[in-house]
Scaffold this motif. Structure first.
Motif, PDB file in Angstrom:
ATOM      1  N   ILE A   1      42.606  43.099  36.293  1.00 24.37           N
ATOM      2  CA  ILE A   1      44.046  43.021  36.567  1.00 24.37           C
ATOM      3  C   ILE A   1      44.345  41.896  37.550  1.00 24.37           C
TER       4      ILE A   1
ATOM      5  N   PHE B   1      44.330  38.740  35.640  1.00 22.99           N
ATOM      6  CA  PHE B   1      45.574  38.660  34.870  1.00 22.99           C
ATOM      7  C   PHE B   1      46.743  38.259  35.774  1.00 22.99           C
TER       8      PHE B   1
ATOM      9  N   GLY C   1      46.648  34.649  36.713  1.00 26.88           N
ATOM     10  CA  GLY C   1      47.069  33.825  35.582  1.00 26.88           C
ATOM     11  C   GLY C   1      48.583  33.844  35.440  1.00 26.88           C
ATOM     12  N   LEU C   2      49.121  35.025  35.667  1.00 23.24           N
ATOM     13  CA  LEU C   2      50.577  35.183  35.523  1.00 23.24           C
ATOM     14  C   LEU C   2      51.310  34.421  36.604  1.00 23.24           C
TER      15      LEU C   2
END
Lengths: 222, 665
Positions: free
Chosen positions: A109, A112, A115-116
């Motif tokens: 997570i 992620f 990256g977001l």
């Protein structure tokens, strides 16, 4: 090598501390310790806000910092602590997923979230934009903590931690939300906490336990 | 002092709102709510009718009210069409509110004051529907109307069947509202301006205007109770208190007619002829379906509800005919059909309200809705029985009452249509005329049953002997509406001169100058048919009076009241009378394919034989139940998601959040 001013380095250090605390909360099963971790998270948040306010001369951030200090470091942990003592919940039962699996998922997570955060950070022009990823990670980790716990108390702590993440995200992306919104959110959290406090007592009255699986019996039978 | 009719109407609608709120001050006081507020509301209705009559001939007036959502002011407009329906609303409300003042008592579920609020919101929202000049105002008023009437229908919400009826009503009302909303969405034609003015200016391509018309027909048809969306009517009307049934059947259904007229002739402009064929077919189907079910009902309010479906069908048939003639450029006939249809709206408002109020009074006096347990009430309740007789005769279409006038006009429109350019339409129209005639005859049959079983003969239950006649306010309401039925029947020329204005506004055509003979109605003078209700009335009265006098003259002059001759039987009692089931039996037999009949015959050895029969609607069984089952099955699939565990629900949110975040990434 890019030179980063000292104050901002400190803010980044606070952010790293927040993330670390989130992981700690994810694996911690003693409820009292969870409350301490939450209070520490609040304190780090307060420190980061204060440093950022100093660095950027945004006066309303001082108010935010004061609000965080009084609400998230002092009042809510005190309230939770009192609830724990009165309800006698010291341990959460075995989480739905064991902690090593949870940790690994948590790592995914975080990847992620970083990256977001990249495109958002590129758009943002604040001094602390590098910490947006951490803020999102804190939110998602808190969410995950809510999913994996069985006790209502741990879920409330997860909820409050999620709010911390949101607050930090808003601060690092846009120097905080408008003051009115911030005050409103603070009030919401306070009210939610009080309502949940009453709710705990009701659950215990009904089921003699704070374990949430009792609520499953409320489901409509097909 | 109000200057335009619109100002006056708005003032009165606001007054209704105030009266409704005043009901909350002392919600349990019958004295205030029943004896002060409802009569005041009746006065407002009377004033509204008076203003609206004047407004029919006045030029249209606009007003923009700066209330509502920001940047969305309410546009209101009052033209002759709105005024006609406002007149209907005002006049019917006068009678119904008077009656309601005597009707609502303690112990009807909700407190009288609360009912008063809901009732007046219902009235005011109907007024606003008729005045609205943009889609927002219209939809807001329309939904307010649906919701307030829903609460009125479920006054006795503690009964499960009444909640069910209310739910069905709300469901179909929302289905209809959705269709109307979509229809407005099409009507704006790309301008994204939702005032009716811009809809009039928008030029839709023929396929799109057809879509708009069909959606409007669906939406308003659901409210009006056209087959196959009629199922809520026979459920909701028996559930509601009688003044509310009267208002819903007499007035609210007409707002749907208004909506269709507004969309078809005003907003869309020039409807092609085949739309009329669709409306005509649906209308005739509803009329026929409604009337055969009317004839077999045993519950008096359900009977009247089915009869409403029939009458709405007749109104739509007239509308369809008007569209057909208008599409072919036969303007005189189009005006005739439209006027017949509008006339029937007025008539139906009067007579159906009257009959519903009559059943309300009977229900109050006896506590019975089942026809099989009534009888002989004409002696006990003359003040209810005589006005109801007028309403029953009117709805059966007997001259010189009002029902005859509109049905006669409609038949004239059918029969004069000799030269429609399409051969198959030409051949179909006489069939339509035959169906209308059949429906009228069957309506007469059903009314004989309705009136005969309730009021004539001997009481079927011992308790009926204690039935009390209606109180003063109730009597006033009944007499007002009965007088309306007579006036509309005796003075058709005057009414038609009002309707001519409306027809000119909508079609640009009207009937030939009716003022030539104030007593003789001759819609198409050249062809020869004419009708003078006053002449008929005078001759009929003369014949009756002369016969009476003659009988008195030639026979002995002593009159006495004696039991009816029992044809030599030893004993004749109430159980030997024709029952409601028995009276409907021939119709049930002839039209058997349309009914779904469940019968329980007693065995020959049963010492307490019971006979039970239920007639239900095939459309419900084969149209609605499969849909209901489908929905249920889908819902069961969805319940798999409902685990009852908070963690699972949180997981749903979490996954949704992750997916959405990943999508923006």
């Amino acid at each position: 090598m890019v030179h980063i001013p000292l104050l901002l380095q400190l803010v980044n250090a606070c952010a790293a501390g927040l993330l670390l605390l989130s992981f700690a909360m994810l694996s911690q099963r003693r409820v009292v310790t969870l409350v301490y971790l939450l209070a520490t998270q609040g304190a780090l948040l307060c420190l980061a806000t204060f440093l950022l306010a100093w660095r950027t001369n945004q006066h309303h951030l001082y108010i935010s910092a004061a609000l965080t200090l009084s609400l998230k470091v002092l009042f809510l942990p005190w309230l939770l602590h009192r609830l724990i003592r009165r309800l006698g919940v010291y341990w959460d039962t075995e989480p739905l997923l064991n902690s090593s699996v949870t940790m690994l998922l948590g790592l995914l997570i975080v990847v992620f979230a970083f990256g977001l955060a990249q495109p958002i950070a590129a758009l943002s022009s604040t001094a602390a934009r590098s910490t947006i990823g951490i803020a999102i990670a804190v939110i998602l980790l808190a969410f995950m903590m809510m999913i994996t716990r069985r006790k209502a108390m741990s879920q409330v702590i997860g909820f409050l931690s999620m709010e911390n993440g949101l607050f930090f995200g808003a601060m690092s992306a846009t120097y905080g939300m408008p003051l009115v919104v911030e005050l409103g959110v603070a009030l919401d959290v306070l009210v939610a906490m009080l309502v949940l406090g009453v709710f705990f007592f009701q659950i215990r009255e009904q089921f003699d336990s704070l374990d949430l699986h009792h609520l499953e019996s409320l489901k409509e039978k097909p | 002092m109000p200057t335009t009719p619109l100002d006056g109407c708005l003032l009165l609608i606001a007054a209704w709102g105030v009266i409704g709120l005043a009901g909350l001050v002392r919600p349990h006081s019958i004295k205030i709510v029943g004896h002060v507020l409802f009569p005041l509301s009746a006065l407002c209705g009377l004033a509204l009718a008076a203003i609206a009559v004047r407004g029919i001939n006045a030029p249209a007036s606009h007003v923009v009210l700066l209330i509502g959502l920001p940047d969305l002011p309410l546009h209101l407009r009052c033209d002759s069409l709105s005024c006609l329906f406002l007149m209907l609303l005002g006049a019917a409300t006068t009678g119904i509110s008077l009656f309601a003042g005597g009707y609502f008592r303690q112990g009807h579920g909700a407190a009288p004051g609360l009912l008063c609020l809901q009732y007046h919101i219902f009235l005011a929202s109907m007024g606003c529907v008729l005045l609205a000049d943009d889609a927002y105002a219209f939809m807001v008023a329309w939904e307010l109307m649906a919701l307030s009437s829903y609460f009125l229908v479920t006054t006795q919400h503690r009964l499960a069947e009444i909640r069910r009826a209310g739910f069905l009503y709300l469901l179909i009302a929302h289905l209809g509202a959705l269709a109307i909303l979509l229809s407005f969405g099409v009507l704006q034609g790309g301008s994204w301006q939702f005032t009716f003015d811009s809809m009039r200016a928008a030029h839709l391509s023929p396929p799109w205007s057809t879509v708009a018309f069909m959606l409007a027909l669906l939406g308003f048809g659901a409210k009006a109770g056209l087959v196959p969306l009629h199922v809520w009517l026979p459920e909701a009307h028996p559930a509601a208190p009688s003044p509310v049934s009267a208002l819903m059947s007499g007035v609210m259904l007409k707002t749907a007619i208004y909506g269709v007229l507004r969309v078809t002739f005003d907003l869309l402009g020039t409807p092609p002829w085949w739309w009329g064929l669709v409306a005509l077919a649906i209308g005739l189907a509803s009329a026929f379906y409604g009337v055969i079910f009317t004839a077999v009902q045993n519950d008096m309010k359900r009977l009247l509800a089915w009869s409403s479906i029939e009458n709405i069908g007749i109104i739509f048939a007239g509308l369809g005919l008007a569209i057909i003639f208008h599409g072919f450029g036969m303007s005189a006939l189009a005006a005739l059909a439209l006027i017949a249809s509008l006339y029937h709206c007025l008539n139906h408002a009067c007579m159906k309200s009257l009959l519903f109020l009559g059943t309300g009074a009977v229900l109050h006096a006896t506590g019975e809705r089942n026809l099989g347990k009534l009888g002989g009430l004409i002696h006990r309740m003359p003040w209810v029985a005589w006005p109801t007789l007028i309403g029953a005769l009117a709805i059966a279409g007997l001259p010189p009452l009002n029902g005859f006038v509109s049905e006669w006009l409609l038949l004239q429109a059918f029969l004069f249509a000799g030269d429609v350019p399409r051969a198959f339409v030409d051949m179909l129209l006489p069939v339509g005329a035959a169906i209308v005639a059949l429906c009228t005859a069957l309506a007469g049959y059903a009314m004989v049953k309705f009136y005969g079983i309730i009021f004539l003969g001997q009481p079927r239950e011992p308790g009926l002997a204690q039935a009390q006649d209606a109180g003063l306010l109730e009597r006033l309401g009944l007499v007002w509406l009965a007088a309306g039925c007579v006036a509309l029947g005796v003075l058709p020329v005057q009414v038609i001169s009002l309707l001519n204005t409306v027809s000119r506004g909508l079609l640009g055509a009207s009937l030939a100058d009716p003022a030539a003979h104030w007593w003789l109605l001759a819609p198409a003078a050249a062809r020869g048919a004419s009708y003078g209700p006053l002449v008929f009335l005078v001759i009929a009265a003369l014949v009756i009076v002369l016969t009476l006098l003659g009988v008195r003259m030639f026979y002995h002059r002593r009159a006495r009241r004696a039991p009816a001759w029992d044809c030599g039987f030893v004993r004749i009692d109430a159980r030997m009378q024709d029952s409601a089931e028995g009276f409907g039996q021939p119709i049930r037999h002839i039209f058997q394919p349309f009914f779904l009949i469940e019968r329980e015959l007693p065995s020959a050895f049963d010492h307490l034989p019971r006979y039970r029969m239920a007639v239900t609607d095939r459309i419900w069984r084969y149209g609605y139940e499969p849909v209901g089952q489908l929905v249920r099955r889908v819902a069961e699939l969805v319940t798999v998601l409902q685990q009852g565990r908070i963690s699972t629900y949180l997981l749903y949110s979490f996954v949704t959040l992750l997916v959405l975040l990943a999508l923006v990434l």
